[in-house]
Design a protein around this motif. Sequence first.
Motif, short mmCIF file in Angstrom:
data_model
loop_
_atom_site.label_atom_id
_atom_site.label_comp_id
_atom_site.label_asym_id
_atom_site.label_seq_id
_atom_site.Cartn_x
_atom_site.Cartn_y
_atom_site.Cartn_z
N UNK A 114 0.87 -1.17 0.00
CA UNK A 114 0.00 0.00 0.00
C UNK A 114 0.91 1.22 0.00
N UNK A 115 0.89 2.03 -1.07
CA UNK A 115 1.80 3.17 -1.16
C UNK A 115 1.47 4.28 -0.15
N UNK A 116 2.51 4.96 0.32
CA UNK A 116 2.35 6.08 1.25
C UNK A 116 1.78 7.28 0.51
N UNK A 117 1.08 8.14 1.24
CA UNK A 117 0.53 9.35 0.65
C UNK A 117 0.60 10.49 1.65
N UNK A 145 7.45 12.85 4.55
CA UNK A 145 8.39 12.58 5.65
C UNK A 145 9.33 11.43 5.28
N UNK A 146 8.79 10.37 4.70
CA UNK A 146 9.59 9.20 4.32
C UNK A 146 10.63 9.59 3.26
N UNK A 205 13.47 11.44 4.83
CA UNK A 205 14.33 10.53 5.62
C UNK A 205 15.21 9.65 4.74
N UNK A 206 14.82 9.43 3.48
CA UNK A 206 15.60 8.56 2.60
C UNK A 206 16.81 9.28 2.02
N UNK A 207 16.89 10.57 2.19
CA UNK A 207 18.09 11.35 1.84
C UNK A 207 18.59 11.19 0.42
N UNK A 208 19.81 10.64 0.28
CA UNK A 208 20.53 10.61 -1.00
C UNK A 208 20.24 9.39 -1.86
N UNK A 209 19.23 8.63 -1.55
CA UNK A 209 18.93 7.46 -2.37
C UNK A 209 18.39 7.90 -3.73
N UNK A 233 3.73 12.69 -4.91
CA UNK A 233 4.54 13.76 -4.31
C UNK A 233 3.97 15.13 -4.63
N UNK A 234 3.56 15.32 -5.88
CA UNK A 234 2.97 16.60 -6.29
C UNK A 234 1.69 16.86 -5.50
#
Length: 142
Positions: free
Chosen positions: A8-11, A17-18, A21-25, A56-57
């Motif tokens: 289930x994708x985050x929204x 926030x996720x 937190x994932x930074x430079x990936x 994201x948009x």
Amino acid sequence: MGKKKNPEPLQGEELLEKVKNLGNKSKEDKARECGYYTVTKSGVERVNMMKFLNALIDAEGIELDGKQNGNGRGGRSASYKISVQSNGNLLIGAAYTKQMDLQPGDEFEISLGRKHIHLRQVEADADVDMEEEDLEEEMATA
């Protein structure tokens, strides 16, 4: 062999926030970790970048589409420019008439300027014109 289930994708705020937190990936890794992938019958993971970027948009609250026309069909967007056709006509497309909620039979008064054309809807402005005329008459008699 256990079959992977599609996540289930985050929204919304959770997605933003996720991603922070994932930074430079890489974009693909971020999309995968936020749940924007599907697992095919053969067990291959496919990252859905378009859904991820659109989410994201949306999460950022950016409005790209403008006013929706509701008919679900694609097509060109209104550019607010028209060209004189080879027969000398100017054609105003359906995108503009839909945006103004114009109906077949609506009438317009055309007034020409040196380098412009004004269209004034007759029915909508009739009451305003009458009020302006009445006001001018009152001022003239005062």
